[in-house]
Design an enzyme around this catalytic site. Structure first.
Site, PDB file in Angstrom:
ATOM      1  N   LYS A  42      46.355  40.656  36.631  1.00  0.00           N
ATOM      2  CA  LYS A  42      46.043  39.388  37.462  1.00  0.00           C
ATOM      3  C   LYS A  42      45.816  38.007  36.793  1.00  0.00           C
ATOM      4  CE  LYS A  42      42.130  42.471  39.372  1.00  0.00           C
ATOM      5  NZ  LYS A  42      40.822  42.346  39.108  1.00  0.00           N
ATOM      6  N   GLY A  43      45.866  38.041  35.406  1.00  0.00           N
ATOM      7  CA  GLY A  43      45.777  36.908  34.590  1.00  0.00           C
ATOM      8  C   GLY A  43      46.923  35.918  34.946  1.00  0.00           C
ATOM      9  N   GLU A  97      53.750  36.042  31.912  1.00  0.00           N
ATOM     10  CA  GLU A  97      52.253  36.561  31.173  1.00  0.00           C
ATOM     11  C   GLU A  97      51.291  35.395  31.050  1.00  0.00           C
ATOM     12  OE1 GLU A  97      50.326  38.753  30.975  1.00  0.00           O
ATOM     13  OE2 GLU A  97      50.821  40.117  29.199  1.00  0.00           O
ATOM     14  N   ASP A 101      48.504  38.236  23.162  1.00  0.00           N
ATOM     15  CA  ASP A 101      47.539  38.465  22.096  1.00  0.00           C
ATOM     16  C   ASP A 101      48.030  39.495  21.244  1.00  0.00           C
ATOM     17  OD1 ASP A 101      44.728  37.865  20.967  1.00  0.00           O
ATOM     18  OD2 ASP A 101      44.057  39.957  21.801  1.00  0.00           O
ATOM     19  N   LYS A 129      49.246  33.590  21.285  1.00  0.00           N
ATOM     20  CA  LYS A 129      48.126  33.594  20.409  1.00  0.00           C
ATOM     21  C   LYS A 129      48.491  34.302  19.122  1.00  0.00           C
ATOM     22  CE  LYS A 129      43.667  34.473  21.828  1.00  0.00           C
ATOM     23  NZ  LYS A 129      42.600  35.565  22.219  1.00  0.00           N
ATOM     24  N   PHE A 150      38.651  33.042  21.926  1.00  0.00           N
ATOM     25  CA  PHE A 150      38.599  33.613  23.331  1.00  0.00           C
ATOM     26  C   PHE A 150      38.593  32.631  24.389  1.00  0.00           C
ATOM     27  CE2 PHE A 150      37.842  36.271  27.024  1.00  0.00           C
ATOM     28  CZ  PHE A 150      38.566  37.280  26.848  1.00  0.00           C
ATOM     29  N   VAL A 151      39.530  32.535  25.080  1.00  0.00           N
ATOM     30  CA  VAL A 151      39.806  31.402  26.185  1.00  0.00           C
ATOM     31  C   VAL A 151      39.816  32.167  27.643  1.00  0.00           C
ATOM     32  CG1 VAL A 151      41.055  29.950  24.683  1.00  0.00           C
ATOM     33  CG2 VAL A 151      42.286  31.517  26.074  1.00  0.00           C
ATOM     34  N   ASP A 157      40.333  35.762  32.204  1.00  0.00           N
ATOM     35  CA  ASP A 157      39.060  36.423  32.538  1.00  0.00           C
ATOM     36  C   ASP A 157      38.330  36.524  31.430  1.00  0.00           C
ATOM     37  OD1 ASP A 157      40.700  38.660  32.148  1.00  0.00           O
ATOM     38  OD2 ASP A 157      38.951  39.684  33.047  1.00  0.00           O
ATOM     39  N   ARG A 163      38.151  33.274  36.243  1.00  0.00           N
ATOM     40  CA  ARG A 163      39.481  33.150  36.354  1.00  0.00           C
ATOM     41  C   ARG A 163      39.789  31.949  37.258  1.00  0.00           C
ATOM     42  NH1 ARG A 163      42.407  37.871  35.045  1.00  0.00           N
ATOM     43  NH2 ARG A 163      41.411  39.975  35.413  1.00  0.00           N
TER      44      ARG A 163
END
Ligand code: IMP
Ligand code: MG
Length: 178
Positions: A42-43, A97, A101, A129, A150-151, A157, A163
């Site tokens: 979902k990102g 995307e 990560d 990242k 961590f963003v 999310d 989100r």
């Protein structure tokens, strides 16, 4: 909710500039190719919907949702929760995307789609990242590079929250370490 962020990393204005610049590069590159843009749910939802609205050539859109076993190690199995609705063979596919990560999940998704014989397969990401990469994969293009923090926001999310923040912020450690 904003109080849970240490700082704003990218404002709405900066995000729009970054996304428009990427869209302009893709518009030039895919002239006459009728590319298929694939949103990885979902990102990527906001990034994808903003990006494709700045793409100034005919194109098609599709959506995929995947997860991988055992927190996404290179060897784990990929679970396809929602597959593409169209056939990618012979198509110019652009995977969209939110953030790369470790790259483990994306590496497996890329291999799955490659096996379906697209004419080309490109990976674009909002955030790269690279410090945390484990899988042999890199973005072909990106809007921004981030460090090992961590963003959240603009689709990203923490435990399904944040989100809907309109900016990208660094989440306070106390939020996820309590
Ligand atoms: P990877 O398989 O380790 O590359 O993980 C990619 C996925 O993990 C992304 O699509 C995000 O959903 C999530 N992720 C990785 N880093 C972050 C972050 O800093 N904030 C929010 N989600 C993240
Ligand atoms: Mg996520």
């Amino acid at each position: 909710m904003n109080d849970d962020c240490d700082c704003v990393l990218f404002s709405q204005t900066q995000i729009e500039e970054g996304v428009r610049a990427l869209a302009s590069r893709l518009t030039k590159e895919y002239q006459g190719k009728n590319p298929l843009f694939v949103c990885i749910l979902k990102g990527s939802v906001f990034f994808f919907s903003d990006l494709v609205r700045w793409i100034n050539i005919p194109c098609e859109l599709d959506f995929v949702s995947v997860s991988s076993y055992g927190r996404g190690t290179v060897s784990g199995e990929l679970t396809v929760k929602k597959d593409l609705s169209c056939d990618v063979s012979g198509r110019h596919v652009v995977l969209v995307e939110d953030i790369i990560d470790s790259g483990n999940t994306l590496f497996k998704l890329k291999n799955l789609l490659k096996a379906r014989n697209p004419a080309s397969l490109k990976i674009v990401t909002l955030l790269d990242k690279p410090a945390r990469r484990e899988a042999p994969i890199s973005a072909d293009d990106s809007c921004f590079t981030v460090g090992d923090e961590f963003v959240v926001g603009y689709g990203l999310d923490y435990a399904e929250r944040y989100r809907n923040l309109p900016f990208i912020g660094v989440l306070k450690r106390c939020v996820y370490e309590k």
